[in-house]
Design an enzyme around this catalytic site. Structure first.
Site, PDB file in Angstrom:
ATOM      1  CB  CYS A 108     -84.368-111.186 -38.086  1.00 16.92           C
ATOM      2  SG  CYS A 108     -84.769-112.204 -39.446  1.00 16.92           S
ATOM      3  CB  CYS A 137     -78.822-105.025 -35.592  1.00 16.63           C
ATOM      4  SG  CYS A 137     -78.047-106.637 -35.680  1.00 16.63           S
ATOM      5  CB  CYS A 166     -80.111-118.214 -40.175  1.00 15.00           C
ATOM      6  SG  CYS A 166     -79.614-116.513 -39.956  1.00 15.00           S
ATOM      7  CB  CYS A 197     -72.011-106.810 -37.200  1.00 15.08           C
ATOM      8  SG  CYS A 197     -72.234-106.045 -38.824  1.00 15.08           S
ATOM      9  CB  CYS A 250     -77.978-101.772 -38.074  1.00 11.75           C
ATOM     10  SG  CYS A 250     -77.269-102.023 -39.719  1.00 11.75           S
ATOM     11  CD  GLU A 284     -76.203-116.753 -30.312  1.00 17.29           C
ATOM     12  OE1 GLU A 284     -76.338-117.067 -29.125  1.00 17.29           O
ATOM     13  OE2 GLU A 284     -76.784-115.780 -30.818  1.00 17.29           O
TER      14      GLU A 284
END
Ligand code: SAH
Ligand code: SF4
Length: 365
Positions: A344, A121, A107, A114, A118, A94
């Site tokens: 975010c 996230c 962005c 990932c 985290c 995305e």
């Protein structure tokens, strides 16, 4: 036969020059190609009228220009647009376009999922599959420009800023991320100012050291905690590269950089009752006392299955005031596009999971 053809979007500007030299052409051909692709959005060699006919034919035989296709688009009430791009094998990444008065920011993602994981996230919780290729990274900018820029769409102005704050940890995909920044900055391609291209990192200290003085774009460090004990839990890569080591590397990077004007951006997600207390604000202030920086506070954006909550406006304000009173430059990031899960940490894409722990391990010298 497309598989045997070189995808020119997978070449850095230097590799593009080498490609033309290998065809027996002058190096400046690469500048012409960069312009056609990234300034005019042209992918058909037949339309490249300043190339000789025989060169166009040769290119058709040996090369192609391909970016991932946009498969869905969601538009937020506030003008933010989120696109999902098909990168094959049933996977999606995305990108998010955020129009503002003074700038238009895109962005972009750098990995499928990932590996840093985290705690707060959504991308990290979804697992990790692989690094994006150069054409998949720069292709996001190319596709977005096709919609908002090249087409002279009256509704939007072209992209002025690119932030690597989508899915993935940019510094764990270094080669392709660096090549992408070269295309973003090249006068023959997107010609963006180095201050308007940002790499955001969870803090891969040895890589930050490695690129200090070699890569010059804006740097943002996702800190999120004022001490190692808490950061180890929120940002697990901290167990490998603790705060001290990361801040030293960041210091070296910004000392050697023009793009940052001597200051790094510190990102700090505010999680209700976890890292947003006044004591933690004071601890953060003393940690950052000697570091030239600006602090970006990001109230947590909720997503499914997350145990974390966004703090009240009042708590955010108090945290903000504490840092401000200590003389820091502090910003509160406004939430954009949360009605379409484009804020975010809300990007999920579609990731086919694979265990890839060695990706992080291998960054240790
Ligand atoms: N991997 C890189 C860049 C992508 S994340 C990094 O971590 O810096 C971009 C920013 O969004 C990071 O600062 C990240 O910590 C933050 N973020 C992640 N999840 C979030 C959430 N749910 N709410 C608010 N910010 C979040
Ligand atoms: Fe990865 Fe950044 Fe999300 Fe952490 S915050 S899991 S580093 S994308």
């Amino acid at each position: 036969m497309t598989e045997n053809k070189v995808n020119l979007m997978d070449l850095s500007p230097k590799e593009m020059t080498e490609f033309f030299v290998s065809l027996g052409e002058k190096p400046f051909r690469s500048q012409q190609l960069l312009r056609w692709i990234y300034q005019f959005g042209v992918t058909d060699f037949a339309e490249m009228t300043n190339l000789r006919k025989d060169l166009r034919v040769k290119l058709q035989e040996k090369a192609r220009i391909a970016a991932p296709e946009i498969v869905s688009e969601q538009r937020s009430a506030d003008g933010t647009i989120k696109w999902a791009l098909d990168i094959g094998d049933g996977q999606l990444v995305e990108s998010v376009f955020i129009p503002e008065e003074s700038r238009n920011t895109l962005c972009i993602s750098t990995q499928v999922g990932c590996p840093v994981k985290c705690a707060f996230c959504r991308t990290g919780q979804g697992g990790f599959n692989r690094n994006l290729t150069l054409s998949e990274i720069i292709g996001q900018v190319f596709r977005a420009e096709t919609i908002v820029g090249f087409s002279n769409n009256e509704e939007y102005k072209p992209i002025s800023n690119v932030v690597m704050m989508g899915m993935g940890e940019p510094l764990l995909n270094l080669k392709n991320v660096v090549a992408a920044t070269e295309i973003l900055l090249s006068d023959y391609a997107f010609a963006l100012s180095k201050r308007r291209v940002t790499i955001s990192t969870s803090g891969v200290a040895p890589i930050i050291e490695k690129i200090a003085g070699k890569v010059d774009v804006a740097l943002a460090l996702s800190l999120h905690a004022p001490n190692d004990e808490l950061r180890n839990k929120l940002v697990p890569i901290n167990q490998k590269y603790p705060i001290d080591e990361v801040l030293t590397a960041v210091r070296h990077y910004i000392d050697a950089s023009n793009a940052n004007c001597g200051r790094v951006t510190i990102e700090y997600v505010l999680l209700d009752g976890i890292n947003d207390g006044l004591e933690q604000a004071a601890e953060l202030a003393s940690l950052l006392r000697e570091l030239p920086c600006k602090i970006n506070l990001i109230p947590f954006n909720p997503h499914e299955d997350s145990p974390y909550r966004r703090p009240s406006g009042n708590r955010v304000e108090k945290f903000y005031r504490t840092l401000l009173d200590q003389g820091f430059t502090v910003m509160k990031r406004s939430t954009r596009g949360d009605d379409i899960s484009a804020a975010c940490g809300q990007l999920a894409g579609q990731v086919k999971n694979r265990m890839h722990e060695q990706e992080i391990a291998s960054t240790r010298r």
